[in-house]
Design a protein around this motif. Structure first.
Motif, PDB file in Angstrom:
ATOM      1  N   LEU A   1      -5.507  -2.097  16.543  1.00 26.94           N
ATOM      2  CA  LEU A   1      -5.805  -1.756  15.252  1.00 26.94           C
ATOM      3  C   LEU A   1      -5.065  -2.317  13.946  1.00 26.94           C
ATOM      4  O   LEU A   1      -3.878  -2.172  14.310  1.00 26.94           O
ATOM      5  CB  LEU A   1      -6.021   0.099  15.098  1.00 26.94           C
ATOM      6  CG  LEU A   1      -7.048   0.332  16.195  1.00 26.94           C
ATOM      7  CD1 LEU A   1      -6.821   2.023  16.209  1.00 26.94           C
ATOM      8  CD2 LEU A   1      -8.517   0.000  15.977  1.00 26.94           C
ATOM      9  N   TRP A   2      -5.741  -2.661  13.026  1.00 22.33           N
ATOM     10  CA  TRP A   2      -5.040  -2.941  11.573  1.00 22.33           C
ATOM     11  C   TRP A   2      -5.492  -2.209  10.700  1.00 22.33           C
ATOM     12  O   TRP A   2      -6.649  -2.417  10.302  1.00 22.33           O
ATOM     13  CB  TRP A   2      -5.165  -4.551  11.631  1.00 22.33           C
ATOM     14  CG  TRP A   2      -4.573  -5.303  12.699  1.00 22.33           C
ATOM     15  CD1 TRP A   2      -5.219  -5.577  13.729  1.00 22.33           C
ATOM     16  CD2 TRP A   2      -3.318  -6.148  12.974  1.00 22.33           C
ATOM     17  NE1 TRP A   2      -4.718  -6.536  14.809  1.00 22.33           N
ATOM     18  CE2 TRP A   2      -3.384  -6.421  14.075  1.00 22.33           C
ATOM     19  CE3 TRP A   2      -2.217  -5.859  12.166  1.00 22.33           C
ATOM     20  CZ2 TRP A   2      -2.319  -7.150  14.539  1.00 22.33           C
ATOM     21  CZ3 TRP A   2      -1.076  -6.659  12.639  1.00 22.33           C
ATOM     22  CH2 TRP A   2      -1.063  -7.230  13.738  1.00 22.33           C
ATOM     23  N   SER A   3      -4.634  -1.576   9.994  1.00 18.58           N
ATOM     24  CA  SER A   3      -5.043  -0.807   8.717  1.00 18.58           C
ATOM     25  C   SER A   3      -4.303  -1.519   7.582  1.00 18.58           C
ATOM     26  O   SER A   3      -3.331  -1.812   7.481  1.00 18.58           O
ATOM     27  CB  SER A   3      -4.538   0.815   8.701  1.00 18.58           C
ATOM     28  OG  SER A   3      -5.128   1.280   7.617  1.00 18.58           O
ATOM     29  N   ILE A   4      -5.177  -2.000   6.585  1.00 18.56           N
ATOM     30  CA  ILE A   4      -4.980  -2.859   5.592  1.00 18.56           C
ATOM     31  C   ILE A   4      -5.115  -2.158   4.220  1.00 18.56           C
ATOM     32  O   ILE A   4      -6.281  -1.589   4.154  1.00 18.56           O
ATOM     33  CB  ILE A   4      -5.404  -4.164   5.576  1.00 18.56           C
ATOM     34  CG1 ILE A   4      -5.247  -4.907   6.873  1.00 18.56           C
ATOM     35  CG2 ILE A   4      -5.075  -5.050   4.277  1.00 18.56           C
ATOM     36  CD1 ILE A   4      -6.043  -6.107   7.169  1.00 18.56           C
ATOM     37  N   GLY A   5      -3.982  -2.032   3.506  1.00 17.91           N
ATOM     38  CA  GLY A   5      -4.213  -0.964   2.185  1.00 17.91           C
ATOM     39  C   GLY A   5      -3.105  -1.209   1.221  1.00 17.91           C
ATOM     40  O   GLY A   5      -2.406  -1.773   1.366  1.00 17.91           O
ATOM     41  N   THR A   6      -3.169  -0.725   0.024  1.00 19.33           N
ATOM     42  CA  THR A   6      -2.341  -0.525  -1.247  1.00 19.33           C
ATOM     43  C   THR A   6      -1.278   0.341  -1.183  1.00 19.33           C
ATOM     44  O   THR A   6      -0.409   0.004  -1.968  1.00 19.33           O
ATOM     45  CB  THR A   6      -2.973  -0.497  -2.363  1.00 19.33           C
ATOM     46  OG1 THR A   6      -3.770   0.696  -2.410  1.00 19.33           O
ATOM     47  CG2 THR A   6      -4.270  -1.592  -2.612  1.00 19.33           C
ATOM     48  N   TYR A   7      -1.552   1.096  -0.198  1.00 22.94           N
ATOM     49  CA  TYR A   7      -0.157   2.172  -0.021  1.00 22.94           C
ATOM     50  C   TYR A   7       0.914   1.495   0.449  1.00 22.94           C
ATOM     51  O   TYR A   7       0.999   1.143   1.661  1.00 22.94           O
ATOM     52  CB  TYR A   7      -0.740   3.374   0.664  1.00 22.94           C
ATOM     53  CG  TYR A   7       0.519   4.302   0.882  1.00 22.94           C
ATOM     54  CD1 TYR A   7       0.823   5.210  -0.068  1.00 22.94           C
ATOM     55  CD2 TYR A   7       1.006   4.592   2.351  1.00 22.94           C
ATOM     56  CE1 TYR A   7       2.169   5.964   0.164  1.00 22.94           C
ATOM     57  CE2 TYR A   7       2.186   5.322   2.333  1.00 22.94           C
ATOM     58  CZ  TYR A   7       2.674   6.135   1.333  1.00 22.94           C
ATOM     59  OH  TYR A   7       3.434   7.160   1.447  1.00 22.94           O
ATOM     60  N   ALA A   8       2.062   1.388  -0.278  1.00 19.68           N
ATOM     61  CA  ALA A   8       3.280   0.696  -0.093  1.00 19.68           C
ATOM     62  C   ALA A   8       4.167   1.763   0.669  1.00 19.68           C
ATOM     63  O   ALA A   8       5.486   1.079   0.855  1.00 19.68           O
ATOM     64  CB  ALA A   8       3.849  -0.099  -0.991  1.00 19.68           C
ATOM     65  N   GLY A   9       3.897   3.017   0.897  1.00 18.71           N
ATOM     66  CA  GLY A   9       4.987   3.711   1.464  1.00 18.71           C
ATOM     67  C   GLY A   9       5.725   4.594   0.477  1.00 18.71           C
ATOM     68  O   GLY A   9       5.747   4.089  -0.652  1.00 18.71           O
ATOM     69  N   GLU A  10       6.608   5.375   0.865  1.00 15.27           N
ATOM     70  CA  GLU A  10       7.493   6.160   0.064  1.00 15.27           C
ATOM     71  C   GLU A  10       8.653   5.310  -0.120  1.00 15.27           C
ATOM     72  O   GLU A  10       9.207   4.644   0.696  1.00 15.27           O
ATOM     73  CB  GLU A  10       7.791   7.352   0.482  1.00 15.27           C
ATOM     74  CG  GLU A  10       6.482   8.194   0.362  1.00 15.27           C
ATOM     75  CD  GLU A  10       5.914   8.352  -1.001  1.00 15.27           C
ATOM     76  OE1 GLU A  10       6.570   8.777  -1.938  1.00 15.27           O
ATOM     77  OE2 GLU A  10       4.460   8.170  -0.924  1.00 15.27           O
ATOM     78  N   PRO A  11       9.422   5.363  -1.358  1.00  7.68           N
ATOM     79  CA  PRO A  11      10.771   4.795  -1.571  1.00  7.68           C
ATOM     80  C   PRO A  11      11.652   5.260  -0.503  1.00  7.68           C
ATOM     81  O   PRO A  11      11.840   6.454  -0.200  1.00  7.68           O
ATOM     82  CB  PRO A  11      11.284   5.044  -2.908  1.00  7.68           C
ATOM     83  CG  PRO A  11       9.746   5.737  -3.743  1.00  7.68           C
ATOM     84  CD  PRO A  11       9.063   6.188  -2.468  1.00  7.68           C
ATOM     85  N   SER A  12      12.566   4.178  -0.329  1.00  4.26           N
ATOM     86  CA  SER A  12      13.445   4.727   0.794  1.00  4.26           C
ATOM     87  C   SER A  12      14.696   5.700   0.236  1.00  4.26           C
ATOM     88  O   SER A  12      14.926   5.370  -1.039  1.00  4.26           O
ATOM     89  CB  SER A  12      14.219   3.313   1.218  1.00  4.26           C
ATOM     90  OG  SER A  12      15.430   3.590   2.276  1.00  4.26           O
ATOM     91  N   LYS A  13      15.046   6.330   1.064  1.00  6.34           N
ATOM     92  CA  LYS A  13      16.125   7.346   0.588  1.00  6.34           C
ATOM     93  C   LYS A  13      17.456   6.950   1.128  1.00  6.34           C
ATOM     94  O   LYS A  13      18.622   7.491   0.639  1.00  6.34           O
ATOM     95  CB  LYS A  13      15.878   8.922   1.323  1.00  6.34           C
ATOM     96  CG  LYS A  13      14.434   9.213   0.757  1.00  6.34           C
ATOM     97  CD  LYS A  13      14.243  10.514   1.358  1.00  6.34           C
ATOM     98  CE  LYS A  13      12.827  11.017   0.877  1.00  6.34           C
ATOM     99  NZ  LYS A  13      12.562  12.393   1.084  1.00  6.34           N
ATOM    100  N   ALA A  14      17.576   5.608   1.711  1.00 11.72           N
ATOM    101  CA  ALA A  14      18.989   5.040   2.120  1.00 11.72           C
ATOM    102  C   ALA A  14      19.486   4.436   0.739  1.00 11.72           C
ATOM    103  O   ALA A  14      18.921   4.065  -0.228  1.00 11.72           O
ATOM    104  CB  ALA A  14      18.630   3.930   3.087  1.00 11.72           C
TER     105      ALA A  14
END
Length: 139
Positions: free
Chosen positions: A126-139
């Protein structure tokens, strides 16, 4: 050169590689490059793909090879699931349809602000392709 997590090149290379195997690795290679991945390296062992690394234009990479049942690092083909970030999702959806990918979820807007779709490749991954780039890193 030894690329380790402490190496200064680590910031220019992915630190996580989704990894899987394929019954027909050559067909998988064609499908994924036709979808938009860029071939980085392909190492062969006879008529089998021992190791392939493909890079996603938006960042990140995957690794795969021919299925080796019983090997120390063996994964059943068709069981992977990966999310790809893209800005041109409508064009990628059209491309996936032209490639004959199985549409699992058509192109749609989500309640979390992404525009995305999900396909299955010829192996069943399965490949989900979208514009959601995730949340900013907290590191």
């Amino acid at each position: 050169m030894n690329n380790t997590a402490d190496d200064n090149t680590a910031s220019t290379h992915p630190g996580v590689f989704p990894t899987f195997q394929a019954h027909d690795a050559d067909a998988q290679l064609r499908f994924l490059t036709d979808l938009g991945f860029v071939e980085n390296v392909v190492y062969r062992d006879g008529d089998q793909i021992a190791h392939a690394q493909l890079d996603w234009p938006g960042g990140g990479s995957i690794m795969f090879g021919s299925h080796k049942p019983g090997a120390e690092w063996s994964r059943e083909p068709g069981t992977a699931g990966t999310y790809l970030v893209a800005t041109d999702v409508a064009e990628l959806f059209d491309r996936a349809e032209r490639l004959g990918a199985t549409i699992i979820r058509p192109l749609q807007d989500t309640d979390y602000g992404s525009r995305e779709f999900t396909i299955a490749d010829p192996e069943g991954n399965l490949w989900s392709i979208g514009t959601y780039a995730g949340e900013p890193s907290k590191a």
